[in-house]
Scaffold this active site. Structure first.
Site, mmCIF file in Angstrom:
data_model
loop_
_atom_site.group_PDB
_atom_site.id
_atom_site.type_symbol
_atom_site.label_atom_id
_atom_site.label_comp_id
_atom_site.label_asym_id
_atom_site.label_seq_id
_atom_site.Cartn_x
_atom_site.Cartn_y
_atom_site.Cartn_z
ATOM 1 N N HIS A 1 0.816 -1.213 0.000
ATOM 2 C CA HIS A 1 0.000 0.000 0.000
ATOM 3 C C HIS A 1 0.853 1.268 0.000
ATOM 4 O O HIS A 1 0.355 2.352 -0.293
ATOM 5 C CB HIS A 1 -0.988 0.002 1.180
ATOM 6 C CG HIS A 1 -0.384 0.291 2.518
ATOM 7 N ND1 HIS A 1 -0.068 -0.702 3.422
ATOM 8 C CD2 HIS A 1 -0.058 1.453 3.127
ATOM 9 C CE1 HIS A 1 0.417 -0.152 4.515
ATOM 10 N NE2 HIS A 1 0.442 1.157 4.367
ATOM 11 N N ASP B 1 0.141 -7.667 1.556
ATOM 12 C CA ASP B 1 0.519 -6.249 1.548
ATOM 13 C C ASP B 1 2.040 -6.087 1.530
ATOM 14 O O ASP B 1 2.588 -5.233 2.226
ATOM 15 C CB ASP B 1 -0.079 -5.511 2.742
ATOM 16 C CG ASP B 1 -0.067 -3.993 2.561
ATOM 17 O OD1 ASP B 1 0.161 -3.539 1.421
ATOM 18 O OD2 ASP B 1 -0.255 -3.272 3.549
ATOM 19 N N SER C 1 4.737 2.606 7.655
ATOM 20 C CA SER C 1 4.402 1.378 6.936
ATOM 21 C C SER C 1 5.564 0.894 6.082
ATOM 22 O O SER C 1 6.207 1.667 5.372
ATOM 23 C CB SER C 1 3.187 1.597 6.028
ATOM 24 O OG SER C 1 2.008 1.572 6.763
#
Length: 522
Positions: free
Chosen positions: A151, A181, A254
């Site tokens: 993402h 992911d 992230s």
């Protein structure tokens, strides 16, 4: 980051998790390893005296560990093109009871384009703008392979990597996997790059110290520490195996690494649970034993190649075990065997899979992961309990991605799905495709199509909008939905278009109404 319900799991665009080292080990540690020397010798960075460390005690400092592994941690900046309304478009007075609906989906009755969408998007003409986003990552090879979250880079036109030294390099996508992911990038460097290696996440224990490095909120290189709060957490994905940590994770983190005290990556920081968009000490890092296998396949093939058994499964409850005469409520019960490898090998509905490839099957989730890790095209030994007796089968696995591409439904199709995964838990609710039998139970036309709400998280988005068990979703994004894949595709379309919500038509006792559910992950 806007305020969200505590039940929202936020992709954290970065890392933040804590690790600590033994003060005794650091006190006796040799001189800090030279990162460039390690890279030149094709050796990963490691914590000082990591071989000697066996017991964890409260460290006096994390500085030695941070110094050792930080050269392999990177900041990631992506650039993409997004659409936004032009000035002068349709404006709805703020506070109008319909303002949210109009803002997200345009004025009802406006002409639609050939793709079924409003030609002016969110209530007016659109203009394209360049948008930047931030994330984190880490180098896993001297020749420039970098791991991050999918993402972080999804939809990016340009990707720039900033190293700890301040040097920047452009990156290209080697491969990505939406289900875990994870994405793998590649940079070209004249000199070998300092890198870190994956550790064994299964060896981590609740209470172990951990360390996270990354780029939270665009502030640049930052370290945070904490402990492993829990293991084997599942959020919403089929292959979820998250390490929970109390280390601070925020937007921009992230894709960053979660280190153990040996300087090994045991997780990739991915999401947080938060009522306000910031860290409250509940973060989730995808376990390295899942990530490392994905990275290997992406590096070799540019895509994942997971095994496929071809069954629908559910947990074995104590009542089911008793009714079948099983000693324990272990294994995965087969509810249907569509056309595929399992059917070809003689598996039947009602079988309980107790062993796969020589290892006991604990539950459906365990089976799903092990099948995914098994080599495609190779025969494996599978044992099932049938009529109170064990039956041995040899099944040649297919490939999951091809099965799904060939029309298998996500969550209730031919791929193995377990418990909550078998229904598709999206937007705070669990849904299953409508069948004539379910229609009969609900008292609606047996010809009705759509997705039936099986359960609703009382603190989730669906509950906030008034959805309840037995509701039937017939449209999403102004298009009919009849399968789980349809709904997931419509949600993805809404996210790709930059929308915060998706409009759904919901029928309750046959009466329709529209509901706008939030779809953004952050």
């Amino acid at each position: 980051m806007k305020n969200l319900s505590p039940r929202h799991f936020l992709t954290a665009s970065g890392l933040a998790i804590a690790i600590a080292a033994s003060s005794a080990a650091f006190a006796q540690a040799p001189a800090t390893q030279n990162p460039q020397e390690a890279a030149n010798n094709n050796q990963p960075l490691a914590a000082p005296n990591s071989e000697a460390r066996r017991e964890q005690v409260m460290p006096e400092t994390f500085a030695d560990l941070v110094d050792q592994v930080s050269p392999a941690v990177v900041n990631i900046t992506t650039t993409s093109t997004v659409s936004s309304p032009l000035a002068g478009g349709l404006q709805i007075p703020e506070g109008s009871p319909f303002s949210d609906l109009f803002r997200e989906f345009g004025f009802p009755g406006m002409p639609q384009g050939p793709d079924g969408q409003q030609p002016f998007g969110r209530g007016g003409p659109q203009q394209e703008q360049r948008s930047n986003a931030l994330g984190s990552g880490f180098v896993v090879s001297a020749d420039g392979l970098i791991v991050t979250n999918n993402h972080v880079i999804d939809g990016a036109d340009e990707i720039e990597i900033e190293f700890f030294s301040g040097k920047t390099l452009p990156a290209k996508v080697v491969g990505k996997d939406e289900k875990t992911d994870i994405a793998v990038l590649k940079v070209e460097s004249a000199d070998p790059l300092p890198f870190v290696k994956f550790g064994d996440s299964d060896r981590s224990r609740v209470g172990d110290w951990v360390l996270a490095l990354g780029n939270p909120l665009g502030q640049g290189f930052s370290a945070s520490t904490g402990i492993v709060s829990a293991r084997n957490r599942a959020l919403s994905g089929t292959y979820d195996d998250f390490i929970q940590t109390d280390a601070a994770i925020n937007r921009g983190n992230s894709g960053g690494p979660l280190f153990n005290m040996d300087g090994e990556v045991i997780g990739v920081n991915t999401a947080i649970l938060s009522p306000n968009g910031g860290s409250i000490g509940i973060g989730f890092s995808m376990a390295s034993n899942v990530v490392s296998k994905v990275v290997e396949q992406l590096e070799e093939f540019g895509e994942t190649r997971r095994g496929w058994l071809g069954v629908k499964i559910q947990p074995v409850t104590q009542d089911i075990a008793e009714s079948l005469g099983l000693a324990n409520a272990d294994g995965a019960m087969v509810t249907d065997v569509p056309e595929g490898p399992a059917l070809d090998a003689g598996m039947k509905a009602g079988d309980v899979i107790t062993s796969f490839a020589g290892g006991e099957v604990k539950d459906p989730r365990d089976l799903v992961r092990r099948v995914a890790d098994a080599p495609v095209g190779e025969a494996v030994d599978v044992t099932v309990q049938r009529d109170g007796k064990p039956v041995d089968l040899k099944i040649t696995l297919g490939r999951r991605e091809l099965a799904e591409g060939g029309g298998a439904q996500v969550g209730k199709g031919n791929g193995e799905q377990s418990g909550s995964e078998s229904t598709s838990e999206l937007l705070g609710m669990s849904v299953v495709p409508m069948t004539p039998e379910i229609a009969g139970e609900l008292g609606v036309s047996r010809d009705m199509t759509g997705l039936v709400v099986q359960s609703v998280d009382p603190e989730g988005a669906a509950a906030d909008k008034g959805l309840t068990t037995g509701d039937v979703i017939t449209e999403a994004g102004q298009q009919p939905v009849t399968t789980l894949a349809d709904l997931e595709a419509r949600i993805k379309d809404a996210r790709d278009a930059g929308r915060k919500s998706i409009l759904m038509m919901v029928r309750r006792a046959g009466e329709p109404r529209f509901v706008a559910l939030p779809v953004q992950q952050n």
